[in-house]
Design a protein around this motif. Structure first.
Motif, PDB file in Angstrom:
ATOM      1  N   GLN A 103       0.930   0.225  11.970  1.00  0.00           N
ATOM      2  CA  GLN A 103       2.316  -0.966  10.942  1.00  0.00           C
ATOM      3  C   GLN A 103       1.891  -0.941   9.380  1.00  0.00           C
ATOM      4  OE1 GLN A 103       5.273  -0.770  12.435  1.00  0.00           O
ATOM      5  NE2 GLN A 103       5.679  -1.655  10.077  1.00  0.00           N
ATOM      6  N   ILE A 104       0.498  -1.221   9.707  1.00  0.00           N
ATOM      7  CA  ILE A 104      -0.138  -1.903   8.674  1.00  0.00           C
ATOM      8  C   ILE A 104       0.322  -0.697   7.328  1.00  0.00           C
ATOM      9  CG2 ILE A 104      -1.916  -3.065   6.962  1.00  0.00           C
ATOM     10  CD1 ILE A 104      -2.758  -4.026   9.593  1.00  0.00           C
ATOM     11  N   TYR A 105      -0.044   0.454   7.788  1.00  0.00           N
ATOM     12  CA  TYR A 105      -0.111   2.014   7.314  1.00  0.00           C
ATOM     13  C   TYR A 105       0.773   1.423   6.398  1.00  0.00           C
ATOM     14  CZ  TYR A 105      -0.759   6.795   5.564  1.00  0.00           C
ATOM     15  OH  TYR A 105      -1.017   7.918   5.385  1.00  0.00           O
ATOM     16  N   LEU A 106       2.286   2.112   7.196  1.00  0.00           N
ATOM     17  CA  LEU A 106       3.174   2.007   7.344  1.00  0.00           C
ATOM     18  C   LEU A 106       4.120   1.116   5.852  1.00  0.00           C
ATOM     19  CD1 LEU A 106       4.794   2.774  10.532  1.00  0.00           C
ATOM     20  CD2 LEU A 106       4.530   4.657   9.146  1.00  0.00           C
ATOM     21  N   ASP A 107       3.967   0.375   6.685  1.00  0.00           N
ATOM     22  CA  ASP A 107       4.069  -1.230   5.280  1.00  0.00           C
ATOM     23  C   ASP A 107       3.137  -0.780   3.894  1.00  0.00           C
ATOM     24  OD1 ASP A 107       5.453  -2.190   7.686  1.00  0.00           O
ATOM     25  OD2 ASP A 107       4.653  -3.692   7.699  1.00  0.00           O
ATOM     26  N   ALA A 108       2.032  -0.467   4.419  1.00  0.00           N
ATOM     27  CA  ALA A 108       1.387  -0.162   2.732  1.00  0.00           C
ATOM     28  C   ALA A 108       2.378   1.295   2.353  1.00  0.00           C
ATOM     29  CB  ALA A 108       0.117  -0.049   3.251  1.00  0.00           C
ATOM     30  N   LYS A 115       5.313   2.029  -6.458  1.00  0.00           N
ATOM     31  CA  LYS A 115       4.578   1.884  -7.782  1.00  0.00           C
ATOM     32  C   LYS A 115       4.253   2.635  -7.952  1.00  0.00           C
ATOM     33  CE  LYS A 115       1.357  -1.431  -4.731  1.00  0.00           C
ATOM     34  NZ  LYS A 115       0.168  -1.787  -4.343  1.00  0.00           N
ATOM     35  N   GLU A 116       4.455   2.523  -9.567  1.00  0.00           N
ATOM     36  CA  GLU A 116       3.856   3.798 -10.251  1.00  0.00           C
ATOM     37  C   GLU A 116       2.158   4.238 -10.110  1.00  0.00           C
ATOM     38  OE1 GLU A 116       4.763   3.072 -14.606  1.00  0.00           O
ATOM     39  OE2 GLU A 116       6.819   2.135 -13.945  1.00  0.00           O
ATOM     40  N   LYS A 117       1.533   3.715 -10.644  1.00  0.00           N
ATOM     41  CA  LYS A 117      -0.183   3.295 -10.081  1.00  0.00           C
ATOM     42  C   LYS A 117       0.167   3.298  -8.523  1.00  0.00           C
ATOM     43  CE  LYS A 117      -4.447   2.031 -12.172  1.00  0.00           C
ATOM     44  NZ  LYS A 117      -4.868   1.746 -12.862  1.00  0.00           N
ATOM     45  N   LYS A 118      -0.348   4.720  -8.311  1.00  0.00           N
ATOM     46  CA  LYS A 118      -0.812   4.464  -6.681  1.00  0.00           C
ATOM     47  C   LYS A 118      -2.658   4.191  -6.261  1.00  0.00           C
ATOM     48  CE  LYS A 118       3.627   6.153  -5.986  1.00  0.00           C
ATOM     49  NZ  LYS A 118       4.814   5.650  -5.666  1.00  0.00           N
ATOM     50  N   GLN A 122      -8.786   6.295  -0.766  1.00  0.00           N
ATOM     51  CA  GLN A 122      -9.723   5.632   0.472  1.00  0.00           C
ATOM     52  C   GLN A 122      -9.531   4.763   0.528  1.00  0.00           C
ATOM     53  OE1 GLN A 122     -12.363   8.074   1.941  1.00  0.00           O
ATOM     54  NE2 GLN A 122     -13.416   6.041   2.603  1.00  0.00           N
ATOM     55  N   LYS A 123      -9.224   3.779  -1.072  1.00  0.00           N
ATOM     56  CA  LYS A 123      -9.054   2.524  -1.056  1.00  0.00           C
ATOM     57  C   LYS A 123      -7.865   1.789   0.060  1.00  0.00           C
ATOM     58  CE  LYS A 123     -10.575   0.615  -5.601  1.00  0.00           C
ATOM     59  NZ  LYS A 123     -10.146  -0.167  -6.280  1.00  0.00           N
ATOM     60  N   LEU A 124      -6.659   3.032   0.253  1.00  0.00           N
ATOM     61  CA  LEU A 124      -6.076   2.700   1.352  1.00  0.00           C
ATOM     62  C   LEU A 124      -5.872   2.143   2.636  1.00  0.00           C
ATOM     63  CD1 LEU A 124      -2.724   2.198   1.559  1.00  0.00           C
ATOM     64  CD2 LEU A 124      -2.498   4.491   1.831  1.00  0.00           C
ATOM     65  N   ILE A 184      -2.215  -5.024  -4.652  1.00  0.00           N
ATOM     66  CA  ILE A 184      -2.825  -4.021  -4.202  1.00  0.00           C
ATOM     67  C   ILE A 184      -2.254  -3.755  -2.692  1.00  0.00           C
ATOM     68  CG2 ILE A 184      -4.801  -2.188  -2.625  1.00  0.00           C
ATOM     69  CD1 ILE A 184      -6.810  -3.408  -5.211  1.00  0.00           C
ATOM     70  N   VAL A 185      -2.623  -5.653  -1.523  1.00  0.00           N
ATOM     71  CA  VAL A 185      -1.909  -5.545  -0.664  1.00  0.00           C
ATOM     72  C   VAL A 185      -0.774  -5.546  -0.601  1.00  0.00           C
ATOM     73  CG1 VAL A 185      -2.057  -7.767   1.235  1.00  0.00           C
ATOM     74  CG2 VAL A 185      -4.179  -7.067   0.038  1.00  0.00           C
ATOM     75  N   PRO A 186      -0.101  -4.628   0.555  1.00  0.00           N
ATOM     76  CA  PRO A 186       1.794  -5.902   0.410  1.00  0.00           C
ATOM     77  C   PRO A 186       1.793  -6.767   1.118  1.00  0.00           C
ATOM     78  CG  PRO A 186       0.731  -3.989   2.275  1.00  0.00           C
ATOM     79  CD  PRO A 186       0.097  -4.144   2.027  1.00  0.00           C
TER      80      PRO A 186
END
Length: 254
Positions: A103-108, A115-118, A122-124, A184-186
């Motif tokens: 769920q966190i992954y889908l929200d992220a 965002k323009e800058k992805k 690895q950070k995700l 960075i965080v949703p």
């Protein structure tokens, strides 16, 4: 009680009473790398024979007393619930971890799409683990924290000043968390994080009759919540900020 360290009479009495009431043993352990708020490892939550209260090695005097009193109160509550077979552990399984992190992954991904800058992959992936573990720990800890602090404050007047100093320091550290990752965080997770700590601190401010404990005035990060209602009336842009949204959710939690 297993310890050779000097203890004040009220703390020693509290420890002995707890052991007698619960028919158990408590060990005290100093550790240089211990969590600033200390840790309770108890037999009601973990598969061990006795209970251990761990606190930082540099803590002495009233600060040490406060940490021990707080976790001893926690142990009393858990032990009483366990005796009535009403103690429940908020834990996780392999399946629930997968569901939560998915769920966190889908929200992220939804936030990343805007965002323009992805974010690098690895950070995700790293962010998913940090968010999951942090919220699991916080949701377990926050209700206990408020109950224990209220109990210790009313039962042990001599350590109140030390307790209030520790509460404000703890709040500052908690509010500092995620600040560097705000972009960075949703958004929903940043808001939830701040809302939980806001609700906890406002609960303590209402519960502990202390003039010194005024979070929105004394804690730098909490000043962001001051007069938000007035700002909302003056301009609609405030309703779009993470801090305003945190206050709305935090007030509901409170």
């Amino acid at each position: 009680m297993r310890t050779e360290m000097p203890l004040s009479k009220p703390i020693r009495r509290l420890l002995v009473q707890t052991e007698e009431l619960l028919d158990t043993e408590i060990s005290l352990l100093r550790q240089p790398e211990a969590e600033p708020g200390g840790t309770l490892v108890d037999k009601y939550t973990y598969d061990i024979e006795s209970n251990v209260i761990i606190f930082p090695a540099q803590y002495v005097g009233l600060l040490k007393d406060f940490i021990i009193a707080k976790h001893c109160t926690n142990l009393l509550i858990k032990g009483a619930a366990a005796k009535r077979k009403e103690y429940r552990i908020c834990s996780y399984t392999e399946g629930s971890v997968y569901t939560g992190m998915r769920q966190i992954y889908l929200d992220a991904l939804k936030d990343e799409a805007k965002k323009e800058k992805k974010l690098p992959v690895q950070k995700l992936i790293q962010m998913l683990f940090i968010l999951y573990t942090q919220f699991n720990d916080d949701i377990n800890e926050i209700p206990w924290n408020a109950i224990m602090n209220a109990s210790v404050y009313h039962r042990m007047p001599k350590i109140r000043k030390t307790q209030l100093y520790h509460i404000m320091k703890e709040s500052k550290n908690d509010m500092d968390e995620m600040m560097e990752q705000e972009s960075i965080v949703p958004r929903r997770y940043f808001v939830l994080d701040k809302a939980m700590f806001y609700a906890r601190d406002m609960f303590l401010a209402k519960t502990l009759p202390a003039d010194e404990l005024m979070p929105v005035l004394n804690i730098p990060q909490m000043k962001k919540f001051n007069h938000l209602e007035v700002k909302e009336m003056l301009t609609t842009r405030w309703t779009q900020t993470a801090w305003y949204q945190s206050k709305v959710f935090g007030d509901n939690m409170l």
